[in-house]
Scaffold this active site. Sequence first.
Site, short mmCIF file in Angstrom:
data_model
loop_
_atom_site.label_atom_id
_atom_site.label_comp_id
_atom_site.label_asym_id
_atom_site.label_seq_id
_atom_site.Cartn_x
_atom_site.Cartn_y
_atom_site.Cartn_z
N HIS A 1 0.82 -1.21 0.00
CA HIS A 1 0.00 0.00 0.00
C HIS A 1 0.85 1.26 0.00
O HIS A 1 0.50 2.27 -0.59
CB HIS A 1 -0.96 -0.01 1.18
CG HIS A 1 -2.07 -0.96 0.96
ND1 HIS A 1 -2.01 -2.26 1.36
CD2 HIS A 1 -3.25 -0.82 0.31
CE1 HIS A 1 -3.11 -2.87 1.00
NE2 HIS A 1 -3.88 -2.02 0.35
N ARG B 1 -10.27 3.87 -0.46
CA ARG B 1 -9.72 2.95 0.53
C ARG B 1 -9.94 3.57 1.92
O ARG B 1 -9.02 4.16 2.49
CB ARG B 1 -8.23 2.72 0.28
CG ARG B 1 -7.93 1.95 -1.02
CD ARG B 1 -6.42 1.81 -1.20
NE ARG B 1 -6.05 0.77 -2.15
CZ ARG B 1 -5.61 0.99 -3.39
NH1 ARG B 1 -5.52 2.23 -3.84
NH2 ARG B 1 -5.28 -0.01 -4.17
N ARG C 1 -15.00 1.52 -0.24
CA ARG C 1 -14.63 0.18 0.20
C ARG C 1 -14.67 0.15 1.72
O ARG C 1 -14.06 1.00 2.38
CB ARG C 1 -13.23 -0.20 -0.28
CG ARG C 1 -12.91 -1.60 0.24
CD ARG C 1 -11.65 -2.14 -0.29
NE ARG C 1 -10.50 -1.44 0.24
CZ ARG C 1 -9.27 -1.62 -0.23
NH1 ARG C 1 -9.09 -2.42 -1.24
NH2 ARG C 1 -8.26 -0.99 0.30
N GLU D 1 -11.07 -10.32 -5.27
CA GLU D 1 -9.64 -10.29 -4.95
C GLU D 1 -9.14 -11.66 -4.53
O GLU D 1 -7.95 -11.86 -4.33
CB GLU D 1 -9.37 -9.34 -3.78
CG GLU D 1 -9.82 -7.93 -4.00
CD GLU D 1 -9.66 -7.08 -2.76
OE1 GLU D 1 -8.65 -6.38 -2.62
OE2 GLU D 1 -10.58 -7.12 -1.92
N ASN E 1 -4.53 -6.45 -7.39
CA ASN E 1 -3.31 -6.50 -6.56
C ASN E 1 -3.34 -7.72 -5.65
O ASN E 1 -2.38 -8.48 -5.56
CB ASN E 1 -3.18 -5.25 -5.70
CG ASN E 1 -3.28 -3.98 -6.51
OD1 ASN E 1 -3.04 -4.01 -7.70
ND2 ASN E 1 -3.63 -2.88 -5.88
N ASP E 2 -4.46 -7.88 -4.96
CA ASP E 2 -4.58 -9.04 -4.08
C ASP E 2 -4.88 -10.30 -4.87
O ASP E 2 -4.44 -11.39 -4.50
CB ASP E 2 -5.69 -8.81 -3.03
CG ASP E 2 -5.15 -8.05 -1.83
OD1 ASP E 2 -4.07 -8.43 -1.35
OD2 ASP E 2 -5.78 -7.09 -1.39
N ARG F 1 2.55 -10.00 -2.06
CA ARG F 1 2.65 -8.78 -2.88
C ARG F 1 3.71 -7.81 -2.35
O ARG F 1 4.11 -6.88 -3.02
CB ARG F 1 1.28 -8.09 -3.00
CG ARG F 1 0.72 -7.60 -1.69
CD ARG F 1 -0.73 -7.17 -1.83
NE ARG F 1 -0.88 -5.72 -1.98
CZ ARG F 1 -2.05 -5.11 -2.09
NH1 ARG F 1 -3.17 -5.79 -2.12
NH2 ARG F 1 -2.13 -3.81 -2.22
N CYS G 1 -9.96 -2.04 -10.36
CA CYS G 1 -9.37 -0.96 -9.58
C CYS G 1 -7.96 -1.30 -9.09
O CYS G 1 -7.33 -0.50 -8.41
CB CYS G 1 -10.25 -0.59 -8.40
SG CYS G 1 -10.47 -1.93 -7.24
C1 PEP Z 1 -6.46 -4.72 -4.89
O1 PEP Z 1 -6.21 -5.64 -4.10
O2 PEP Z 1 -6.23 -4.77 -6.11
C2 PEP Z 1 -7.03 -3.47 -4.40
C3 PEP Z 1 -7.45 -2.53 -5.22
O3 PEP Z 1 -7.06 -3.29 -3.06
P1 PEP Z 1 -5.74 -2.92 -2.20
O4 PEP Z 1 -4.63 -2.64 -3.16
O5 PEP Z 1 -6.11 -1.78 -1.38
O6 PEP Z 1 -5.54 -4.19 -1.43
MG MG Z 2 -6.96 -5.57 -2.06
#
Ligand code: PEP
Ligand code: MG
Length: 538
Positions: A202, A299, A335, A428, A451-452, A462, A499
């Site tokens: 993050h 977020r 979210r 995710e 991302n997740d 990650r 996203c």
């Molecule tokens: C993701 O996981 O892609 C996402 C947008 O949420 P974050 O990056 O805040 O975990």
């Molecule tokens: Mg995420």
Amino acid sequence: MNKKENETYLTGISISEGIVVAKACLFNEDRHSNILEYEITDINKEKDRLFSAIKIAADQLGQITMDVEERIGVAESKIFVAQKMILEDETVHETLFKTIHEREVNAESAVIRVMDAYEARLLDVDNEYIKARATDIGEIKRRLLDVLAEINPSFLCSGLEHCQRGKDRIIVAKELTPSLTISLDTRHTAGFITEHGGKLSHAAILARALGIPAVSGIKNIHNIITCGTDILINANKGEIILWPTEETIKRLEVTKTFISKDTVREKPIKGTRVMANISLQQDVTEAIAMEAEGIGLYRTEFEFLARGAYLTEEEQFQIYSQVIKSMKGKPVYFRLLDIGGEKTADFLKLPKEVNPALGFRGSRLLQARDDLLRAQARALARASVSGPVYVLYPLIIDINQFKLLRDKFLEIISDITTGDIKHGVMFEVPSACLQAEELLAEAEFASIGTNDLIQYLFAVDRDNEYVAYDYTPDKPVFWNLLKTIVKAAKKHNRPLSVCGEIAGNKKYLVKLKKLGFSMLSVSARLIPVIRKELNKLK
Ligand code: PEP
Ligand code: MG
């Protein structure tokens, strides 16, 4: 190692691109670990020392309150008002002085003993708001210890001639936490260097959103440099250069700071809605400036992390209402709190976990912590009278979990008169993606958090630079999974967006378009870049 004036190249991984040269500022992570208790002979002198420290700390808090009020908002500044009140409380003073007097110990030791006891007492109360105030006690304790030791709260060079505070500087830290990233004065942060941390942490996302070049995975950097060392970050190559020469600086065409002030705007285009990912209420300003067609990911947990404290229903209501009003009818995807994983929050007093990425986080945490869901659901419901609210449930694992949480949300808000509220799912976790059909029959919209998803699909952390080579969307199985979700969204006629960070990466736009995505959500400053690219694809 003394390589002064010898240009030295070190390689890590790039987490936010750009080239910049500035002086280093070392974040001081261990500053309170070696405080000793010792006997004193002059009790009055020790009391005076503590009294002056309290005065200085209270003045600092007054200054911070004004700063935060100006930079962020009145609601956010209240936390420091409350801390100042505690610090100026007569009973607190008496207890501190009594400890010095009776135990004949140094002021530092009295501060630790008294504040730790207060903190423990607050944590014992069965009330979340009061529990959260324990964070304030911890902060006051650290502030007093910093003043007594005459050190800058965060940086090793504080007070020294070469201190870079207030100037453009490169922050060097073992690890960049989201709260640290947010708490820094970003106007003067030229770059970040860390020992640990992956591209998709993050903090990395924030660094990119802020346009600050960052390189991670530089081992032992704390032992090699000192505060004030000249460093060139070439984040385009994941490299840093210590004591760079004039020729190197010229050759790499370094601009003093990479933070671009005049981003070229691009008008919204037909066919693809480009929305903004935001972390804090104030990010809306840039989203609007970039003509974002909505907030595709707010977020909300960052509001809590930035404050380092629990936000009440009323505080959340104020913030969310402002965001909705600013977006003037455009969708805002809120979210729900996605705390856990690397987004740890001391003030929530979560259990220490061996594997937090697979533990209490996202929707699982919301299920376990009724108080968190309750305050946020009610705040959002009340705020929905100002404009449409889209509620995104994070890290959903299956249809049962989604229904359970959504129904709980509805039950919590049943006594509130609301505006339009829609409930959507974040894809995710692979198990949820494989159930996209069932989930999208129930959810009114969805967004894919790639991302997740990449992390959980390929069982690759990650944030871990050692395994970063496996953290990639460039594998067919990932795209097949996206296809499954797109198909389900079409069948049920549900809005579906992406996203995760791939939405803001030009490299994947053609693929995403081909799959049928017409809604993307990216960092505000990437909106023009993505629109420009989409125009080329027309
Ligand atoms: C993701 O996981 O892609 C996402 C947008 O949420 P974050 O990056 O805040 O975990
Ligand atoms: Mg995420």
